[in-house]
Design an enzyme around this catalytic site. Structure first.
Site, PDB file in Angstrom:
ATOM      1  CG  HIS A 141       5.916   6.806  -4.935  1.00 46.86           C
ATOM      2  ND1 HIS A 141       4.598   6.992  -5.039  1.00 46.86           N
ATOM      3  CD2 HIS A 141       6.895   7.567  -5.137  1.00 46.86           C
ATOM      4  CE1 HIS A 141       4.611   8.435  -4.931  1.00 46.86           C
ATOM      5  NE2 HIS A 141       6.027   8.798  -5.113  1.00 46.86           N
ATOM      6  CE  LYS A 157       3.010  -0.026  -5.069  1.00 47.93           C
ATOM      7  NZ  LYS A 157       3.630   1.228  -5.439  1.00 47.93           N
ATOM      8  CE1 TYR A 208      -0.948   3.502  -5.545  1.00 48.03           C
ATOM      9  CE2 TYR A 208      -2.963   4.135  -4.437  1.00 48.03           C
ATOM     10  CZ  TYR A 208      -1.879   4.455  -5.193  1.00 48.03           C
ATOM     11  OH  TYR A 208      -1.292   5.923  -5.577  1.00 48.03           O
ATOM     12  CG  ASP A 215       6.065  12.008  -5.650  1.00 50.35           C
ATOM     13  OD1 ASP A 215       6.606  11.192  -5.044  1.00 50.35           O
ATOM     14  OD2 ASP A 215       4.813  12.099  -5.689  1.00 50.35           O
TER      15      ASP A 215
END
Length: 179
Positions: free
Chosen positions: A62, A72, A132, A170
């Site tokens: 992603h 991130k 995250y 996904d």
């Protein structure tokens, strides 16, 4: 904290200095000033996310694009994951390359994934809690990604293919060559 370069440009492994005694342990998980001194990267984060997943779950690959792109700083708070970063920046010398590292509750290692990178992980333990830190706010319209089993990228997710558990989203992400 110790910063280690990965084979991918601007992507870093962060290892804490852990102080242990008979009471337990203490470590500084993140220090923005120190991070910026060691990497030259902006380390200001505005959003924290947590996910919990079962063995075999693959989340990714992603990213967010455009003005909502996110860097991130990721870590595993419980269990074990195989964490993967993919350089999707067309002007980068490491474009199309991926790097993986095992993040665990025990090793307390983190991975810094810069803007323009795809990111994903597979769960190696019975369950895992994953954190995250993001430097930009989530924006659904800016979501993008690459299919986890892209033949050109050839990512090793560590878990056997028959154990992989994926979301519907996904399973239908585009191939890398379509990026």
């Amino acid at each position: 904290m110790k910063i280690k370069e990965t084979p991918l440009k601007d992507c870093y492994i962060i290892e804490p200095t852990i102080f242990e005694d008979d009471r337990g342990y203490f470590f500084e998980k993140y220090n923005e000033k120190r991070f910026e001194e060691l990497t030259g990267m902006n380390g200001h984060f505005v959003q924290d996310n947590i996910s919990k997943s079962s063995y075999g779950v693959i989340r990714g690959i992603h990213l967010q694009e455009g003005e909502h792109a996110q860097a991130k700083l990721v870590s595993c708070l419980e269990g074990r994951v195989w964490d993967v970063a993919v350089d999707l920046r067309k002007d980068s010398p490491t474009f199309g390359k991926w790097f993986g590292v095992e993040l665990t509750a025990e090793n307390k290692t983190q991975l810094y994934v810069p803007r323009g990178f795809g990111h994903g992980f597979s769960v190696l333990s019975e369950t895992a809690v994953f954190a995250y830190k993001c430097d930009n706010f989530y924006n659904k319209e800016s979501e993008a990604g690459v299919i986890y089993n892209d033949l050109q990228l050839n990512i090793d997710w560590i878990i056997p293919a028959q154990d992989a558990v994926l979301s519907e989203k996904d399973q239908v992400l585009p191939a890398f060559t379509q990026e």
